[in-house]
Scaffold this active site. Sequence first.
Site, PDB file in Angstrom:
ATOM      1  CB  THR A  27     -75.554  -3.493 -12.034  1.00  0.00           C
ATOM      2  OG1 THR A  27     -76.953  -3.236 -11.955  1.00  0.00           O
ATOM      3  CG2 THR A  27     -74.794  -2.315 -11.459  1.00  0.00           C
ATOM      4  CB  ILE A  86     -86.845  -0.526 -14.640  1.00  0.00           C
ATOM      5  CG1 ILE A  86     -87.339   0.445 -13.559  1.00  0.00           C
ATOM      6  CG2 ILE A  86     -87.303  -1.950 -14.334  1.00  0.00           C
ATOM      7  CD1 ILE A  86     -88.824   0.791 -13.679  1.00  0.00           C
ATOM      8  CE  LYS A  87     -78.776  -4.518 -18.111  1.00  0.00           C
ATOM      9  NZ  LYS A  87     -77.402  -4.756 -17.645  1.00  0.00           N
ATOM     10  CG  LEU A  88     -87.732  -4.256 -17.686  1.00  0.00           C
ATOM     11  CD1 LEU A  88     -88.634  -3.312 -18.470  1.00  0.00           C
ATOM     12  CD2 LEU A  88     -88.511  -5.005 -16.614  1.00  0.00           C
TER      13      LEU A  88
END
Length: 217
Positions: A27, A86-88
């Site tokens: 997402t 965790i999208k960074l």
Amino acid sequence: MKFFIDTANLIEIKNANDLGILDGVTTNPSLMAKEGISGEENILNHYKNICKIVKGDVSAEVISTDYKGMVEEGEILANLNPQIVIKLPMIESGLKACKHFSEKGMKTNVTLVFSVGQAILAAKAGATYVSPFIGRLDDISTDGLNLISEIREIYDNYNFKTNILAASIRHSMHIINCAKIGADVITGPLSSIQSLLKHPLTVSGLEKFLADYKKSN
Ligand code: G3P
């Protein structure tokens, strides 16, 4: 090769999951906004609902752009469910946060990657996934698939463990070419996955099989 769906739409996620070939979900804030999901509590609940539908990894993107904020936000996201990645964003603070989380054994996805240099840094920081956006490179008349090839070669040279997650997939040929190159994962809309299924000879062939069956029964 893993198949992720790139959406925050629960019905699409369920439909993709029902196909039996879905390995995870990605997402981003734009996709959440598209579904009308806003406010911290609603956003966190939405991630929990996504995790209830699929068994695999679910990327949830931080909104903070400073290191401290990313670390705090990443902890909250990761605590929602062990499936959360965790999208960074690929910026300096995102790289530092990636290193922080990978040292703690937490899963990360470094996103908004458009160059091999950025992909090398993500691997050096121990990212679980790196997300090169191939469709957006194609949009500016640059060969997005070539970026996947170059990253594959470099990661193989050094045995980097970071998974190449080809993102910004627009159609079935992107998926097929990523498979030829050796991308570890693709993420795209449901339509791009469904279009792999379709062939006119399958349709006409099945029609003939059923017509012949009816004639003799
Ligand atoms: O989720 C990141 C990426 O897949 C976005 O794709 O189609 O907005 O370029 P797109």
